[in-house]
Design a protein around this motif. Structure first.
Motif, PDB file in Angstrom:
ATOM      1  N   PHE A  78     102.492 -12.574  -8.899  1.00 32.88           N
ATOM      2  CA  PHE A  78     101.748 -12.900  -7.687  1.00 32.88           C
ATOM      3  C   PHE A  78     100.552 -13.757  -8.079  1.00 32.88           C
ATOM      4  N   TRP A  79     100.266 -14.753  -7.270  1.00 32.09           N
ATOM      5  CA  TRP A  79      99.150 -15.648  -7.554  1.00 32.09           C
ATOM      6  C   TRP A  79      97.907 -15.176  -6.827  1.00 32.09           C
ATOM      7  N   SER A  80      96.775 -15.294  -7.520  1.00 29.25           N
ATOM      8  CA  SER A  80      95.490 -14.929  -6.939  1.00 29.25           C
ATOM      9  C   SER A  80      95.036 -16.022  -5.978  1.00 29.25           C
ATOM     10  N   ARG A  81      93.993 -15.743  -5.244  1.00 28.74           N
ATOM     11  CA  ARG A  81      93.441 -16.798  -4.393  1.00 28.74           C
ATOM     12  C   ARG A  81      92.666 -17.786  -5.266  1.00 28.74           C
ATOM     13  N   PRO A  82      92.507 -19.010  -4.807  1.00 29.08           N
ATOM     14  CA  PRO A  82      91.820 -20.018  -5.627  1.00 29.08           C
ATOM     15  C   PRO A  82      90.392 -19.589  -5.978  1.00 29.08           C
ATOM     16  N   SER A  83      89.917 -20.108  -7.100  1.00 31.36           N
ATOM     17  CA  SER A  83      88.557 -19.827  -7.549  1.00 31.36           C
ATOM     18  C   SER A  83      87.803 -21.148  -7.701  1.00 31.36           C
ATOM     19  N   ALA A 110      91.944 -30.317  -0.736  1.00 35.20           N
ATOM     20  CA  ALA A 110      92.259 -29.212  -1.646  1.00 35.20           C
ATOM     21  C   ALA A 110      93.203 -28.220  -0.980  1.00 35.20           C
ATOM     22  N   VAL A 111      92.962 -27.913   0.287  1.00 35.47           N
ATOM     23  CA  VAL A 111      93.823 -26.969   1.010  1.00 35.47           C
ATOM     24  C   VAL A 111      95.224 -27.545   1.151  1.00 35.47           C
ATOM     25  N   ARG A 112      95.329 -28.827   1.484  1.00 39.04           N
ATOM     26  CA  ARG A 112      96.652 -29.458   1.609  1.00 39.04           C
ATOM     27  C   ARG A 112      97.402 -29.407   0.279  1.00 39.04           C
ATOM     28  N   ALA A 113      96.704 -29.660  -0.818  1.00 45.01           N
ATOM     29  CA  ALA A 113      97.347 -29.635  -2.135  1.00 45.01           C
ATOM     30  C   ALA A 113      97.821 -28.219  -2.479  1.00 45.01           C
ATOM     31  N   ARG A 114      97.036 -27.221  -2.123  1.00 49.40           N
ATOM     32  CA  ARG A 114      97.421 -25.840  -2.413  1.00 49.40           C
ATOM     33  C   ARG A 114      98.619 -25.421  -1.560  1.00 49.40           C
ATOM     34  N   ILE A 115      98.650 -25.845  -0.300  1.00 55.14           N
ATOM     35  CA  ILE A 115      99.797 -25.551   0.558  1.00 55.14           C
ATOM     36  C   ILE A 115     101.051 -26.212  -0.005  1.00 55.14           C
ATOM     37  N   VAL A 131      95.604 -17.775   4.843  1.00 54.57           N
ATOM     38  CA  VAL A 131      94.439 -18.605   4.521  1.00 54.57           C
ATOM     39  C   VAL A 131      93.824 -18.260   3.173  1.00 54.57           C
ATOM     40  N   ASP A 132      93.921 -16.991   2.732  1.00 47.10           N
ATOM     41  CA  ASP A 132      93.277 -16.634   1.471  1.00 47.10           C
ATOM     42  C   ASP A 132      94.023 -17.179   0.260  1.00 47.10           C
ATOM     43  N   LEU A 133      95.229 -17.706   0.443  1.00 42.70           N
ATOM     44  CA  LEU A 133      95.950 -18.323  -0.676  1.00 42.70           C
ATOM     45  C   LEU A 133      95.560 -19.784  -0.885  1.00 42.70           C
ATOM     46  N   VAL A 134      94.821 -20.350   0.054  1.00 43.71           N
ATOM     47  CA  VAL A 134      94.463 -21.767  -0.062  1.00 43.71           C
ATOM     48  C   VAL A 134      92.960 -22.007   0.012  1.00 43.71           C
ATOM     49  N   THR A 135      92.168 -20.942   0.116  1.00 35.96           N
ATOM     50  CA  THR A 135      90.712 -21.079   0.144  1.00 35.96           C
ATOM     51  C   THR A 135      90.091 -20.109  -0.857  1.00 35.96           C
ATOM     52  N   ALA A 136      89.010 -20.543  -1.478  1.00 34.34           N
ATOM     53  CA  ALA A 136      88.311 -19.702  -2.453  1.00 34.34           C
ATOM     54  C   ALA A 136      87.377 -18.732  -1.748  1.00 34.34           C
ATOM     55  N   SER A 137      87.110 -17.618  -2.388  1.00 36.52           N
ATOM     56  CA  SER A 137      86.156 -16.654  -1.837  1.00 36.52           C
ATOM     57  C   SER A 137      84.734 -17.135  -2.114  1.00 36.52           C
ATOM     58  N   ALA A 138      83.767 -16.489  -1.467  1.00 34.87           N
ATOM     59  CA  ALA A 138      82.366 -16.887  -1.653  1.00 34.87           C
ATOM     60  C   ALA A 138      81.898 -16.673  -3.079  1.00 34.87           C
ATOM     61  N   SER A 139      82.444 -15.652  -3.749  1.00 34.84           N
ATOM     62  CA  SER A 139      82.034 -15.372  -5.130  1.00 34.84           C
ATOM     63  C   SER A 139      82.848 -16.170  -6.132  1.00 34.84           C
ATOM     64  N   GLY A 140      84.057 -16.583  -5.737  1.00 34.90           N
ATOM     65  CA  GLY A 140      84.957 -17.239  -6.678  1.00 34.90           C
ATOM     66  C   GLY A 140      85.614 -16.269  -7.642  1.00 34.90           C
ATOM     67  N   LEU A 141      85.373 -14.963  -7.453  1.00 31.18           N
ATOM     68  CA  LEU A 141      85.870 -13.953  -8.395  1.00 31.18           C
ATOM     69  C   LEU A 141      86.759 -12.915  -7.723  1.00 31.18           C
TER      70      LEU A 141
END
Length: 202
Positions: A78-83, A110-115, A131-141
């Motif tokens: 499974f892939w994590s969300r982007p960082s 960036a979102v288009r490339a991740r999709i 959406v969480d698979l193509v956008t980074a979280s606020a912490s990046g962690l």
């Protein structure tokens, strides 16, 4: 003069007493209590593995923390969300988001490339991309993904591992973390824990 010395003596005594209480005794009591009641959390919620990269058992090795995500690229994981951390993903010393606005062309690209990457990895999957698979979280962690993001990837993971998708989705449900008291937080699953469980099952 005697009154001044008495005031100085009192002030110095109070200063030393408070220094011992707040600078030594209180931190010591809190630290001991935390290590007794929350041993894993006080040590960073570390994840240990007893085998090295070649499968040889050579003592416990720290392979990560359940509080910090890790990048995965294998189709069988499974892939994590982007960082958005730099110079490497999930860099704990550089925690932070991309700070790109919703209408920023860089974010949209960036979102288009991740999709596109997700679609290329699983061409038969026509479900909406969470959406969480193509956008980074606020912490990046962020170590977790939503249950929707895990289910979205389950067909790819099952196919890459040659196992039934039902087994993968059952594992997601088993490891799912529910909102605290049913209201605080969102249903989610820890990516490192999920991938470790998959590898152990294999």
């Amino acid at each position: 003069m005697h009154a001044l010395l008495a005031h100085c003596r009192t002030a110095l005594t109070v200063f030393l007493l408070l220094s011992v209480i707040t600078g030594l005794a209180y931190p010591l009591v809190v630290t001991l209590a935390a290590q007794s009641l929350f041993a894993s959390q006080t040590r960073g919620s570390l994840i240990h593995d007893r085998a090295d990269d070649e499968g040889n058992v050579s003592g416990e090795t720290v392979i990560g923390s359940s509080l910090i995500g890790q990048p995965f690229a294998s189709p069988g994981h499974f892939w994590s969300r982007p960082s958005a951390t730099a110079p490497m993903p999930y860099n704990g010393s550089a925690s932070g988001g991309s700070n790109l606005g919703a209408n920023n062309p860089q974010l949209l690209d960036a979102v288009r490339a991740r999709i596109a990457a997700l679609r290329a990895a699983d061409p038969d999957n026509r479900a909406p991309v969470p959406v969480d698979l193509v956008t980074a979280s606020a912490s990046g962690l962020d170590p977790d993904i939503s249950l929707a993001a895990a289910v979205y990837q389950s067909a790819r993971v099952a196919r890459a591992r040659g196992i039934d998708i039902t087994a993968v989705q059952t594992l997601i449900e088993q490891l799912a973390q529910r909102p605290w008291l049913g209201i605080v937080g969102e249903p989610r699953v820890n990516v490192v824990a999920l991938n470790r469980a998959l590898d152990a099952a294999r």
